[in-house]
Design an enzyme around this catalytic site. Structure first.
Site, PDB file in Angstrom:
ATOM      1  N   LYS A  25       0.840  -1.218   0.000  1.00 16.38           N
ATOM      2  CA  LYS A  25       0.000   0.000   0.000  1.00 16.38           C
ATOM      3  C   LYS A  25       0.868   1.258   0.000  1.00 16.38           C
ATOM      4  CE  LYS A  25      -2.874   0.665   3.627  1.00 16.38           C
ATOM      5  NZ  LYS A  25      -2.726   1.996   4.262  1.00 16.38           N
ATOM      6  N   ARG A  30       2.862   5.893  -3.497  1.00 11.46           N
ATOM      7  CA  ARG A  30       4.014   6.628  -4.041  1.00 11.46           C
ATOM      8  C   ARG A  30       4.160   6.406  -5.542  1.00 11.46           C
ATOM      9  NH1 ARG A  30       4.529   5.597   1.301  1.00 11.46           N
ATOM     10  NH2 ARG A  30       5.860   6.953   2.576  1.00 11.46           N
ATOM     11  N   ARG A 123      -7.819  12.783  12.489  1.00  7.74           N
ATOM     12  CA  ARG A 123      -6.382  12.516  12.669  1.00  7.74           C
ATOM     13  C   ARG A 123      -5.558  13.789  12.477  1.00  7.74           C
ATOM     14  NH1 ARG A 123      -4.862   7.246   9.375  1.00  7.74           N
ATOM     15  NH2 ARG A 123      -2.937   7.594  10.545  1.00  7.74           N
ATOM     16  N   ASP A 306       2.663  -0.473  11.912  1.00  8.90           N
ATOM     17  CA  ASP A 306       1.376  -0.985  11.438  1.00  8.90           C
ATOM     18  C   ASP A 306       1.121  -2.428  11.871  1.00  8.90           C
ATOM     19  OD1 ASP A 306       0.809   1.403  10.162  1.00  8.90           O
ATOM     20  OD2 ASP A 306       1.741   0.769   8.283  1.00  8.90           O
ATOM     21  N   LYS A 333      -3.737   6.577  14.852  1.00  6.17           N
ATOM     22  CA  LYS A 333      -3.831   5.823  13.597  1.00  6.17           C
ATOM     23  C   LYS A 333      -5.303   5.766  13.149  1.00  6.17           C
ATOM     24  CE  LYS A 333       0.462   5.001  12.894  1.00  6.17           C
ATOM     25  NZ  LYS A 333       1.086   5.593  11.717  1.00  6.17           N
TER      26      LYS A 333
HETATM   27  C1  S3P Z   1       3.198   5.093   6.120  1.00  4.68           C
HETATM   28  C2  S3P Z   1       3.780   5.549   7.277  1.00  4.68           C
HETATM   29  C3  S3P Z   1       3.287   5.194   8.620  1.00  4.68           C
HETATM   30  C4  S3P Z   1       2.336   3.997   8.563  1.00  4.68           C
HETATM   31  C5  S3P Z   1       1.340   4.113   7.452  1.00  4.68           C
HETATM   32  C6  S3P Z   1       2.046   4.173   6.120  1.00  4.68           C
HETATM   33  C7  S3P Z   1       3.739   5.521   4.821  1.00  4.68           C
HETATM   34  O1  S3P Z   1       2.565   6.292   9.148  1.00  4.68           O
HETATM   35  O2  S3P Z   1       1.683   3.850   9.795  1.00  4.68           O
HETATM   36  O3  S3P Z   1       0.443   3.032   7.452  1.00  4.68           O
HETATM   37  O4  S3P Z   1       3.372   4.930   3.784  1.00  4.68           O
HETATM   38  O5  S3P Z   1       4.549   6.449   4.806  1.00  4.68           O
HETATM   39  P1  S3P Z   1       3.289   7.467   9.995  1.00  4.68           P
HETATM   40  O6  S3P Z   1       4.087   8.273   9.046  1.00  4.68           O
HETATM   41  O7  S3P Z   1       2.157   8.257  10.595  1.00  4.68           O
HETATM   42  O8  S3P Z   1       4.110   6.768  11.027  1.00  4.68           O
END
Ligand code: S3P
Length: 429
Positions: A25, A30, A123, A306, A333
């Site tokens: 994901k 990206r 959030r 995660d 989260k």
């Molecule tokens: C992610 C970064 C993490 C993660 C999220 C995906 C990413 O979040 O928990 O599911 O793709 O950069 P945080 O940047 O809030 O730690």
């Protein structure tokens, strides 16, 4: 669909098989964004079919980016933000989507309004709004600048040097993307290193990026188009790895095992699980073994941020206590994952306690879990962690409400659950 209820009855024969998890994901978001920004046509194979990346694609379409679905599942992207978005940009449930896209919007000379579902709108967005303002973007938001909708007037950015207060790959990536169109370099300093997908993919697209310990610098520049191949999502593989560690044997091919994403395998090893990794193919095999409780501290957290809900299920089936500290980020989260993980474990008869920055889980060892009614709190990872607990360690029927959230990241989860466990499932809306 987000209020659908899954009921699961496991045959108590354990789990076995091979699971090909969906495309990662984080990398999917990206790949969509970098393809949209590139000068020319890119392709993406293995893209996650979850709702979160679909929202990111929808937002980019509003800038006039063209996406074409090929019959073999490859997506072709004709890059270029062609015009100011024509409407409010809906990021759905996706924290990664809204935060990375806010960096894109800040770099685009026009007005963008980013919002999302009821969970995303709770959030914190000040973590991206404040540094984007320092770069020169006009950013306003609800609740004194803290919550989406976010209103961004982009363009005319200047590079900054910024110490990110809490480890977050989303914040880092937002600012790296904004830095692409700023005057001068942008340097970001992290309190703990986090996943490096954005850096790796920007480098592959010909951007000048320098990594020096916990500092990363991006230089402005144009992106080349690329052929993106999205590997399997290790965060989704973690569900099956825990199921296997508790109750059988599962093979997980073709995973991304790069920096900041595979640390859950080390935690499972520390717990005593039999984990075998074939680095060259990204294949992981996990075999059940007696598990023991472990200590997880703040330095571990960015690498497993995660995976904690499902690692908590492993801890619940271990001998002794697992103590998690330095994990206050879990509270912001998709749900408050300290509260929702502890509540989920309690339904399974596990003694677990909340701490302000983590939790303590008193493992049940070999003893079966009880069955009951779990509330996912609208959080896909809580819903899936509960389903793993149900098939690995219960004898009765477990119901999981808010199952629809799973579509954000793993639409085929139920089919995989049935294939490895033989569980009887029923989905009611
Ligand atoms: C992610 C970064 C993490 C993660 C999220 C995906 C990413 O979040 O928990 O599911 O793709 O950069 P945080 O940047 O809030 O730690």
């Amino acid at each position: 669909m987000h209020d659908s209820v899954l009921s699961v009855t496991a045959p108590a024969s354990g789990v076995r098989g091979t699971v090909s998890v969906p495309g990662d994901k984080s990398i999917s978001h990206r790949a969509l964004i970098l393809s949209a920004l590139a000068q020319g046509t890119s392709t993406i194979t293995g893209l996650s079919r979850g709702e979160d990346p679909a929202h990111t694609r929808g937002v980019l379409e509003q800038f006039g980016v063209e996406f074409l679905d090929q019959a073999d599942g490859t997506v072709t992207v004709r890059g270029g933000l062609r015009h100011e978005p024509v409407d409010v940009l809906d990021c759905g449930n996706a924290g990664t989507g809204i935060r990375l896209l806010s960096g894109v919007c800040a770099g685009y000379p026009g007005l963008s309004v980013l919002t999302g579902d009821q969970y995303l709108r709770q959030r914190p967005m000040d973590r991206v709004a404040e540094p984007l303002r320092l770069m020169g973007a006009g950013v306003d938001a609800r609740d004194g600048g803290r919550l989406a909708p976010l209103v961004i007037r982009g363009g005319d950015l200047s590079g900054i040097t910024y110490e990110i207060p809490k480890a977050s790959a989303q914040v880092k990536s937002c600012l790296l993307l904004a830095g692409l169109s700023a005057q001068g370099p942008t340097t970001l300093i992290e309190p703990h290193p986090t996943r490096r997908h954005t850096e790796e993919m920007l480098l592959a697209a010909g951007t000048r990026v320098e990594i020096d310990g916990t500092a990363v610098t991006v230089h402005p520049g144009l992106l080349s188009p690329a052929e993106h191949t999205v590997p399997g999502d290790p965060s989704q593989a973690a569900f099956w790895a825990v199921a296997a560690a508790l109750a059988g044997e599962i093979e997980l091919p073709n995973l991304y095992l790069g920096f900041g994403r595979a640390d859950f395998l080390n935690i499972l090893r520390r717990m005593g699980a039999d984990v075998r990794v074939e680095e060259s193919t990204g294949s992981v095999r996990v075999v059940a073994a007696p598990l023991r409780g472990v200590e997880i501290t703040g330095a571990d957290v960015p690498g497993i941020v995660d995976e904690i809900p499902v690692l908590a299920v492993a801890a619940a089936g271990a001998e002794g206590a697992t103590v998690i500290t330095g994990a206050e980020e879990l509270r912001v989260k998709e749900s408050d994952r300290v509260a929702s993980t502890v509540a989920m474990l309690t339904v399974f008869g596990v003694h677990a306690e909340e701490r302000p920055d983590g939790m303590v889980i008193h493992g049940r060892g070999d003893a079966a879990f009880t069955s009951g009614q779990v509330d996912s709190a609208g959080d896909h990872r809580i819903a899936m962690a509960a389903a793993i607990a149900a098939v690995a360690r219960t004898n009765g029927q477990t119901t999981i409400s808010g199952w629809g959230s799973v579509a954000t990241s793993y639409p085929g989860f139920i089919e995989h659950l049935v294939a490895v466990s033989g569980a009887t499932v029923n989905l009611a809306s």
